[in-house]
Design a protein around this motif. Structure first.
Motif, PDB file in Angstrom:
ATOM      1  N   GLY A   7       0.851  -1.185   0.000  1.00 35.45           N
ATOM      2  CA  GLY A   7       0.000   0.000   0.000  1.00 35.45           C
ATOM      3  C   GLY A   7       0.887   1.236   0.000  1.00 35.45           C
ATOM      4  O   GLY A   7       1.858   1.299   0.741  1.00 35.45           O
ATOM      5  N   THR A   8       0.561   2.202  -0.856  1.00 29.89           N
ATOM      6  CA  THR A   8       1.401   3.406  -0.954  1.00 29.89           C
ATOM      7  C   THR A   8       0.693   4.679  -0.503  1.00 29.89           C
ATOM      8  O   THR A   8       1.343   5.577   0.015  1.00 29.89           O
ATOM      9  N   SER A   9      -0.637   4.764  -0.688  1.00 31.42           N
ATOM     10  CA  SER A   9      -1.351   5.944  -0.200  1.00 31.42           C
ATOM     11  C   SER A   9      -2.837   5.631  -0.092  1.00 31.42           C
ATOM     12  O   SER A   9      -3.352   4.724  -0.733  1.00 31.42           O
ATOM     13  N   PHE A  10      -3.489   6.432   0.759  1.00 30.68           N
ATOM     14  CA  PHE A  10      -4.925   6.277   0.971  1.00 30.68           C
ATOM     15  C   PHE A  10      -5.520   7.654   1.147  1.00 30.68           C
ATOM     16  O   PHE A  10      -5.082   8.436   1.987  1.00 30.68           O
ATOM     17  N   ASP A  11      -6.521   7.985   0.340  1.00 34.11           N
ATOM     18  CA  ASP A  11      -7.222   9.258   0.433  1.00 34.11           C
ATOM     19  C   ASP A  11      -8.648   8.982   0.882  1.00 34.11           C
ATOM     20  O   ASP A  11      -9.494   8.577   0.079  1.00 34.11           O
ATOM     21  N   THR A  19      -1.380   0.260  -8.885  1.00 36.89           N
ATOM     22  CA  THR A  19      -2.813   0.013  -8.928  1.00 36.89           C
ATOM     23  C   THR A  19      -3.561   1.044  -8.093  1.00 36.89           C
ATOM     24  O   THR A  19      -3.142   1.366  -6.980  1.00 36.89           O
ATOM     25  N   THR A  20      -4.645   1.560  -8.654  1.00 40.48           N
ATOM     26  CA  THR A  20      -5.518   2.474  -7.926  1.00 40.48           C
ATOM     27  C   THR A  20      -6.845   1.772  -7.687  1.00 40.48           C
ATOM     28  O   THR A  20      -7.450   1.236  -8.620  1.00 40.48           O
ATOM     29  N   PHE A  21      -7.271   1.785  -6.439  1.00 39.44           N
ATOM     30  CA  PHE A  21      -8.540   1.197  -6.026  1.00 39.44           C
ATOM     31  C   PHE A  21      -9.496   2.325  -5.682  1.00 39.44           C
ATOM     32  O   PHE A  21      -9.095   3.322  -5.091  1.00 39.44           O
ATOM     33  N   LYS A  22     -10.751   2.136  -6.028  1.00 42.07           N
ATOM     34  CA  LYS A  22     -11.790   3.122  -5.742  1.00 42.07           C
ATOM     35  C   LYS A  22     -12.733   2.522  -4.705  1.00 42.07           C
ATOM     36  O   LYS A  22     -13.215   1.395  -4.872  1.00 42.07           O
ATOM     37  N   VAL A  23     -12.975   3.268  -3.634  1.00 40.79           N
ATOM     38  CA  VAL A  23     -13.917   2.819  -2.615  1.00 40.79           C
ATOM     39  C   VAL A  23     -15.293   3.329  -3.029  1.00 40.79           C
ATOM     40  O   VAL A  23     -15.504   4.526  -3.172  1.00 40.79           O
ATOM     41  N   GLU A  24     -16.209   2.382  -3.249  1.00 42.40           N
ATOM     42  CA  GLU A  24     -17.523   2.725  -3.770  1.00 42.40           C
ATOM     43  C   GLU A  24     -18.580   1.903  -3.045  1.00 42.40           C
ATOM     44  O   GLU A  24     -18.558   0.670  -3.131  1.00 42.40           O
ATOM     45  N   SER A  25     -19.459   2.560  -2.330  1.00 48.02           N
ATOM     46  CA  SER A  25     -20.537   1.877  -1.602  1.00 48.02           C
ATOM     47  C   SER A  25     -19.993   0.751  -0.728  1.00 48.02           C
ATOM     48  O   SER A  25     -20.449  -0.383  -0.803  1.00 48.02           O
ATOM     49  N   ALA A  26     -18.987   1.070   0.063  1.00 49.49           N
ATOM     50  CA  ALA A  26     -18.364   0.130   1.000  1.00 49.49           C
ATOM     51  C   ALA A  26     -17.665  -1.033   0.307  1.00 49.49           C
ATOM     52  O   ALA A  26     -17.345  -2.030   0.928  1.00 49.49           O
ATOM     53  N   ARG A  27     -17.440  -0.915  -0.994  1.00 53.51           N
ATOM     54  CA  ARG A  27     -16.676  -1.920  -1.744  1.00 53.51           C
ATOM     55  C   ARG A  27     -15.407  -1.280  -2.255  1.00 53.51           C
ATOM     56  O   ARG A  27     -15.379  -0.097  -2.583  1.00 53.51           O
ATOM     57  N   LEU A  60     -11.460  11.310  -0.913  1.00 56.99           N
ATOM     58  CA  LEU A  60     -11.818  10.976  -2.290  1.00 56.99           C
ATOM     59  C   LEU A  60     -12.129   9.495  -2.478  1.00 56.99           C
ATOM     60  O   LEU A  60     -12.667   9.100  -3.510  1.00 56.99           O
ATOM     61  N   GLY A  61     -11.759   8.669  -1.503  1.00 59.31           N
ATOM     62  CA  GLY A  61     -12.061   7.245  -1.579  1.00 59.31           C
ATOM     63  C   GLY A  61     -11.163   6.468  -2.518  1.00 59.31           C
ATOM     64  O   GLY A  61     -11.643   5.625  -3.274  1.00 59.31           O
ATOM     65  N   TYR A  62      -9.866   6.753  -2.474  1.00 59.55           N
ATOM     66  CA  TYR A  62      -8.919   6.032  -3.319  1.00 59.55           C
ATOM     67  C   TYR A  62      -7.805   5.421  -2.487  1.00 59.55           C
ATOM     68  O   TYR A  62      -7.347   6.008  -1.506  1.00 59.55           O
ATOM     69  N   VAL A  63      -7.372   4.232  -2.897  1.00 53.72           N
ATOM     70  CA  VAL A  63      -6.231   3.551  -2.310  1.00 53.72           C
ATOM     71  C   VAL A  63      -5.263   3.267  -3.448  1.00 53.72           C
ATOM     72  O   VAL A  63      -5.672   2.789  -4.506  1.00 53.72           O
ATOM     73  N   ASP A  64      -4.000   3.578  -3.244  1.00 55.37           N
ATOM     74  CA  ASP A  64      -2.968   3.279  -4.240  1.00 55.37           C
ATOM     75  C   ASP A  64      -2.030   2.230  -3.677  1.00 55.37           C
ATOM     76  O   ASP A  64      -1.729   2.230  -2.472  1.00 55.37           O
TER      77      ASP A  64
END
Length: 165
Positions: free
Chosen positions: A96-100, A140-148, A103-107
Protein backbone atom coordinates in the motif's frame (compact mmCIF):
# COMPACT_ATOMS: atom_id res chain seq x y z
CA UNK A 1 -53.29 27.02 24.63
CA UNK A 2 -54.71 23.50 24.56
CA UNK A 3 -54.73 23.59 20.76
CA UNK A 4 -51.06 24.57 20.68
CA UNK A 5 -50.23 21.72 23.05
CA UNK A 6 -52.18 19.26 20.89
CA UNK A 7 -50.48 20.43 17.71
CA UNK A 8 -47.09 20.34 19.32
CA UNK A 9 -47.69 16.72 20.23
CA UNK A 10 -48.43 15.90 16.60
CA UNK A 11 -45.37 17.54 15.15
CA UNK A 12 -42.96 14.87 13.95
CA UNK A 13 -39.50 14.79 15.42
CA UNK A 14 -36.91 16.25 13.06
CA UNK A 15 -35.29 13.60 10.88
CA UNK A 16 -31.64 13.23 11.82
CA UNK A 17 -29.19 14.06 9.07
CA UNK A 18 -26.92 11.09 8.41
CA UNK A 19 -23.30 11.74 9.17
CA UNK A 20 -20.94 10.28 6.62
CA UNK A 21 -18.85 7.55 8.15
CA UNK A 22 -15.36 6.72 7.11
CA UNK A 23 -15.08 3.60 4.97
CA UNK A 24 -11.98 2.58 6.91
CA UNK A 25 -10.78 3.32 10.41
CA UNK A 26 -7.15 3.40 9.33
CA UNK A 27 -4.78 3.36 6.39
CA UNK A 28 -3.82 -0.21 7.30
CA UNK A 29 -7.47 -1.27 7.10
CA UNK A 30 -7.81 0.36 3.66
CA UNK A 31 -4.65 -1.37 2.41
CA UNK A 32 -5.88 -4.74 3.73
CA UNK A 33 -9.22 -4.32 1.96
CA UNK A 34 -7.51 -3.34 -1.29
CA UNK A 35 -5.16 -6.33 -1.03
CA UNK A 36 -8.10 -8.68 -0.42
CA UNK A 37 -9.83 -7.25 -3.50
CA UNK A 38 -6.76 -7.71 -5.69
CA UNK A 39 -6.21 -11.28 -4.49
CA UNK A 40 -9.87 -12.15 -5.13
CA UNK A 41 -9.63 -10.56 -8.58
CA UNK A 42 -6.48 -12.58 -9.32
CA UNK A 43 -8.27 -15.78 -8.27
CA UNK A 44 -11.18 -14.92 -10.60
CA UNK A 45 -8.73 -14.05 -13.38
CA UNK A 46 -7.08 -17.45 -13.03
CA UNK A 47 -10.48 -19.02 -13.76
CA UNK A 48 -11.02 -17.11 -17.02
CA UNK A 49 -11.47 -19.37 -20.04
CA UNK A 50 -11.39 -17.31 -23.25
CA UNK A 51 -13.58 -19.93 -24.94
CA UNK A 52 -16.34 -19.29 -22.36
CA UNK A 53 -17.20 -15.57 -21.99
CA UNK A 54 -19.35 -16.34 -18.95
CA UNK A 55 -16.11 -16.88 -17.02
CA UNK A 56 -15.17 -13.22 -17.58
CA UNK A 57 -18.03 -11.98 -15.41
CA UNK A 58 -16.47 -12.96 -12.07
CA UNK A 59 -13.56 -10.57 -12.66
CA UNK A 60 -15.90 -7.62 -13.24
CA UNK A 61 -17.21 -7.86 -9.68
CA UNK A 62 -13.83 -6.53 -8.47
CA UNK A 63 -13.26 -3.82 -11.08
CA UNK A 64 -14.47 -0.47 -12.37
CA UNK A 65 -13.47 2.34 -14.70
CA UNK A 66 -10.80 1.98 -17.33
CA UNK A 67 -9.45 -1.16 -15.68
CA UNK A 68 -12.72 -3.00 -16.28
CA UNK A 69 -13.00 -1.57 -19.81
CA UNK A 70 -9.49 -2.81 -20.61
CA UNK A 71 -10.28 -6.29 -19.26
CA UNK A 72 -13.45 -6.46 -21.34
CA UNK A 73 -11.52 -5.55 -24.48
CA UNK A 74 -8.67 -7.99 -23.73
CA UNK A 75 -11.02 -10.88 -22.93
CA UNK A 76 -13.02 -10.19 -26.08
CA UNK A 77 -9.83 -10.26 -28.18
CA UNK A 78 -8.66 -13.52 -26.59
CA UNK A 79 -12.07 -15.06 -27.30
CA UNK A 80 -12.21 -13.78 -30.90
CA UNK A 81 -8.75 -15.16 -31.68
CA UNK A 82 -9.46 -18.56 -30.18
CA UNK A 83 -6.70 -18.26 -27.58
CA UNK A 84 -6.50 -20.29 -24.41
CA UNK A 85 -4.74 -19.60 -21.13
CA UNK A 86 -2.68 -22.17 -19.29
CA UNK A 87 -1.37 -21.86 -15.76
CA UNK A 88 -2.08 -19.33 -13.04
CA UNK A 89 -0.75 -15.95 -11.97
CA UNK A 90 0.19 -15.49 -8.34
CA UNK A 91 0.22 -12.34 -6.22
CA UNK A 92 3.68 -12.31 -4.65
CA UNK A 93 3.34 -9.12 -2.64
CA UNK A 94 1.22 -6.05 -2.07
CA UNK A 95 2.54 -2.66 -0.92
CA UNK A 96 0.00 0.00 0.00
CA UNK A 97 1.40 3.41 -0.95
CA UNK A 98 -1.35 5.94 -0.20
CA UNK A 99 -4.93 6.28 0.97
CA UNK A 100 -7.22 9.26 0.43
CA UNK A 101 -10.22 8.89 2.76
CA UNK A 102 -11.90 12.01 1.37
CA UNK A 103 -11.82 10.98 -2.29
CA UNK A 104 -12.06 7.25 -1.58
CA UNK A 105 -8.92 6.03 -3.32
CA UNK A 106 -6.23 3.55 -2.31
CA UNK A 107 -2.97 3.28 -4.24
CA UNK A 108 -0.67 0.28 -4.12
CA UNK A 109 2.06 -1.57 -5.95
CA UNK A 110 1.20 -5.21 -6.57
CA UNK A 111 3.83 -7.75 -7.57
CA UNK A 112 2.37 -10.50 -9.74
CA UNK A 113 4.24 -13.65 -10.76
CA UNK A 114 3.17 -14.71 -14.26
CA UNK A 115 5.99 -17.20 -14.81
CA UNK A 116 3.52 -20.11 -14.87
CA UNK A 117 1.10 -18.47 -17.32
CA UNK A 118 1.07 -19.11 -21.04
CA UNK A 119 -1.33 -17.89 -23.72
CA UNK A 120 -1.78 -20.35 -26.56
CA UNK A 121 -3.14 -19.56 -30.03
CA UNK A 122 -5.56 -21.72 -32.03
CA UNK A 123 -2.58 -23.59 -33.56
CA UNK A 124 -1.23 -24.57 -30.14
CA UNK A 125 1.64 -22.07 -30.18
CA UNK A 126 2.54 -19.71 -27.36
CA UNK A 127 1.90 -16.04 -28.11
CA UNK A 128 3.74 -14.83 -24.99
CA UNK A 129 6.75 -12.65 -25.70
CA UNK A 130 9.78 -14.72 -24.71
CA UNK A 131 11.25 -11.58 -23.08
CA UNK A 132 8.25 -11.12 -20.79
CA UNK A 133 9.41 -10.75 -17.20
CA UNK A 134 8.31 -13.45 -14.76
CA UNK A 135 7.19 -10.85 -12.22
CA UNK A 136 5.38 -7.59 -12.91
CA UNK A 137 5.16 -4.57 -10.66
CA UNK A 138 1.76 -3.00 -11.15
CA UNK A 139 0.84 0.45 -9.80
CA UNK A 140 -2.81 0.01 -8.93
CA UNK A 141 -5.52 2.47 -7.93
CA UNK A 142 -8.54 1.20 -6.03
CA UNK A 143 -11.79 3.12 -5.74
CA UNK A 144 -13.92 2.82 -2.61
CA UNK A 145 -17.52 2.72 -3.77
CA UNK A 146 -20.54 1.88 -1.60
CA UNK A 147 -18.36 0.13 1.00
CA UNK A 148 -16.68 -1.92 -1.74
CA UNK A 149 -13.11 -1.61 -2.92
CA UNK A 150 -12.75 -1.90 -6.70
CA UNK A 151 -9.69 -1.98 -8.95
CA UNK A 152 -10.08 1.19 -11.00
CA UNK A 153 -6.75 1.64 -12.76
CA UNK A 154 -3.48 -0.26 -13.15
CA UNK A 155 -0.24 0.24 -15.04
CA UNK A 156 2.97 -1.73 -15.16
CA UNK A 157 5.89 -0.01 -13.55
CA UNK A 158 9.60 -0.57 -13.15
CA UNK A 159 9.26 -0.67 -9.36
CA UNK A 160 12.24 -2.30 -7.67
CA UNK A 161 9.98 -3.62 -4.88
CA UNK A 162 9.26 -6.65 -7.04
CA UNK A 163 12.88 -7.52 -7.82
CA UNK A 164 13.61 -11.14 -7.06
CA UNK A 165 16.64 -11.58 -4.89
Amino acid sequence: MAAVALLAGCTPDPVPTPTPTAAFASEEEAFAAAEATYRAYNDALNQVDPENPETFEATYFYTSGDFQASDKENFSNLHARGYSIQGAARVRSFFGTSFDQTLGYVDATVCVDVSGVDVIDADGQSVVNPERPDIYAIDTTFKVESARVLIDHAARTEDSACDVS
